[in-house]
Design a protein around this motif. Structure first.
Motif, PDB file in Angstrom:
ATOM      1  N   ASP A  63      -7.964  -7.539  19.205  1.00 46.12           N
ATOM      2  CA  ASP A  63      -7.336  -6.312  19.702  1.00 46.12           C
ATOM      3  C   ASP A  63      -6.262  -5.756  18.761  1.00 46.12           C
ATOM      4  O   ASP A  63      -5.573  -4.807  19.114  1.00 46.12           O
ATOM      5  CB  ASP A  63      -6.736  -6.560  21.092  1.00 46.12           C
ATOM      6  N   ILE A  64      -6.115  -6.317  17.582  1.00 43.69           N
ATOM      7  CA  ILE A  64      -5.130  -5.807  16.626  1.00 43.69           C
ATOM      8  C   ILE A  64      -5.674  -4.517  16.014  1.00 43.69           C
ATOM      9  O   ILE A  64      -6.771  -4.504  15.459  1.00 43.69           O
ATOM     10  CB  ILE A  64      -4.839  -6.839  15.521  1.00 43.69           C
ATOM     11  N   PRO A  65      -4.911  -3.417  16.094  1.00 43.71           N
ATOM     12  CA  PRO A  65      -5.404  -2.150  15.537  1.00 43.71           C
ATOM     13  C   PRO A  65      -5.338  -2.149  14.005  1.00 43.71           C
ATOM     14  O   PRO A  65      -4.420  -2.707  13.410  1.00 43.71           O
ATOM     15  CB  PRO A  65      -4.447  -1.101  16.115  1.00 43.71           C
ATOM     16  N   VAL A  66      -6.336  -1.536  13.370  1.00 44.32           N
ATOM     17  CA  VAL A  66      -6.372  -1.368  11.919  1.00 44.32           C
ATOM     18  C   VAL A  66      -6.644   0.108  11.627  1.00 44.32           C
ATOM     19  O   VAL A  66      -7.156   0.835  12.466  1.00 44.32           O
ATOM     20  CB  VAL A  66      -7.452  -2.254  11.255  1.00 44.32           C
ATOM     21  N   LEU A 104     -12.261   2.339   3.580  1.00 36.78           N
ATOM     22  CA  LEU A 104     -11.136   1.425   3.414  1.00 36.78           C
ATOM     23  C   LEU A 104     -10.585   1.012   4.779  1.00 36.78           C
ATOM     24  O   LEU A 104     -10.447   1.850   5.664  1.00 36.78           O
ATOM     25  CB  LEU A 104     -10.031   2.106   2.605  1.00 36.78           C
ATOM     26  N   VAL A 105     -10.287  -0.262   4.932  1.00 36.98           N
ATOM     27  CA  VAL A 105      -9.624  -0.760   6.139  1.00 36.98           C
ATOM     28  C   VAL A 105      -8.265  -1.285   5.691  1.00 36.98           C
ATOM     29  O   VAL A 105      -8.193  -2.221   4.899  1.00 36.98           O
ATOM     30  CB  VAL A 105     -10.438  -1.872   6.836  1.00 36.98           C
ATOM     31  N   ASN A 106      -7.212  -0.652   6.191  1.00 42.52           N
ATOM     32  CA  ASN A 106      -5.842  -0.971   5.779  1.00 42.52           C
ATOM     33  C   ASN A 106      -5.718  -0.988   4.259  1.00 42.52           C
ATOM     34  O   ASN A 106      -5.064  -1.840   3.684  1.00 42.52           O
ATOM     35  CB  ASN A 106      -5.367  -2.289   6.376  1.00 42.52           C
ATOM     36  N   GLY A 107      -6.401  -0.043   3.589  1.00 44.20           N
ATOM     37  CA  GLY A 107      -6.297   0.091   2.147  1.00 44.20           C
ATOM     38  C   GLY A 107      -7.219  -0.804   1.338  1.00 44.20           C
ATOM     39  O   GLY A 107      -7.204  -0.759   0.120  1.00 44.20           O
ATOM     40  N   THR A 108      -8.029  -1.625   1.993  1.00 41.31           N
ATOM     41  CA  THR A 108      -8.941  -2.532   1.291  1.00 41.31           C
ATOM     42  C   THR A 108     -10.369  -2.017   1.410  1.00 41.31           C
ATOM     43  O   THR A 108     -10.841  -1.731   2.511  1.00 41.31           O
ATOM     44  CB  THR A 108      -8.853  -3.957   1.896  1.00 41.31           C
ATOM     45  N   LEU A 109     -11.058  -1.905   0.283  1.00 49.35           N
ATOM     46  CA  LEU A 109     -12.436  -1.427   0.267  1.00 49.35           C
ATOM     47  C   LEU A 109     -13.338  -2.411   1.013  1.00 49.35           C
ATOM     48  O   LEU A 109     -13.365  -3.599   0.689  1.00 49.35           O
ATOM     49  CB  LEU A 109     -12.925  -1.269  -1.175  1.00 49.35           C
ATOM     50  N   VAL A 110     -14.049  -1.920   2.035  1.00 52.32           N
ATOM     51  CA  VAL A 110     -14.954  -2.789   2.792  1.00 52.32           C
ATOM     52  C   VAL A 110     -16.391  -2.283   2.793  1.00 52.32           C
ATOM     53  O   VAL A 110     -17.299  -3.042   3.116  1.00 52.32           O
ATOM     54  CB  VAL A 110     -14.483  -2.976   4.258  1.00 52.32           C
ATOM     55  N   ALA A 111     -16.607  -0.996   2.444  1.00 55.17           N
ATOM     56  CA  ALA A 111     -17.969  -0.458   2.482  1.00 55.17           C
ATOM     57  C   ALA A 111     -18.038   0.858   1.717  1.00 55.17           C
ATOM     58  O   ALA A 111     -17.017   1.433   1.338  1.00 55.17           O
ATOM     59  CB  ALA A 111     -18.420  -0.239   3.928  1.00 55.17           C
ATOM     60  N   HIS A 112     -19.268   1.325   1.514  1.00 62.23           N
ATOM     61  CA  HIS A 112     -19.541   2.651   0.964  1.00 62.23           C
ATOM     62  C   HIS A 112     -20.404   3.362   1.989  1.00 62.23           C
ATOM     63  O   HIS A 112     -21.141   2.740   2.752  1.00 62.23           O
ATOM     64  CB  HIS A 112     -20.304   2.560  -0.363  1.00 62.23           C
TER      65      HIS A 112
END
Length: 140
Positions: A63-66, A104-112
């Motif tokens: 439940d932590i928001p990102v 980006l999730v919290n500034g980290t690349l996770v997908a295109h």
């Protein structure tokens, strides 16, 4: 006259000795006050009963928001050029038209992904998800 000077020097010497003794006493008291008892910590061993390598329960973080953001490109501008921007200005980005966007999730690349329109709102269709192993490699 020399007797008076000797008396003054003796008084000054007594004052000096008294001041030095007072300083030594105050330093001794400060040392005693500064002594801090050793800290005690609880054991960090796993007491859950499960094996140490067991996967942690993820329910606590679900439940932590990102913040998820999509980036279509970047550019660098001087402050002079930035201040000259106005309505209708075009800013050239470092990506080609049709190239996938970065997710980006919290500034980290996770997908295109690619932009889609759903119910007259923009969305993104993920075309490539970065594996956790690849994300860790990029951190190094």
């Amino acid at each position: 006259m020399s007797e008076e000077i000797e008396n003054q020097e003796a008084d000054a010497g007594d004052d000096w000795a008294a001041a030095m003794a007072e300083q030594a006493d105050s330093e001794a008291v400060a040392k005693e006050d500064a002594e801090v008892p050793a800290a005690e910590f609880d054991s960090l061993e796993d007491t859950s009963g499960g094996p140490a390598g067991e996967e942690a329960n993820l329910d606590v973080i679900l439940d932590i928001p990102v913040t998820i953001s999509m980036e279509i490109g970047r550019t660098k501008l001087s402050i002079r050029n930035l201040l000259q921007l106005n309505q209708g200005s075009v800013v050239e980005l470092d990506r080609l038209a049709g190239e996938p966007m970065d997710v980006l999730v919290n500034g980290t690349l996770v997908a295109h992904g690619e932009v889609v329109v759903v119910n007259e709102k923009f969305g993104i269709r993920l075309t490539d998800v970065i594996s956790p192993a690849e994300r860790v490699k990029k951190l190094k």
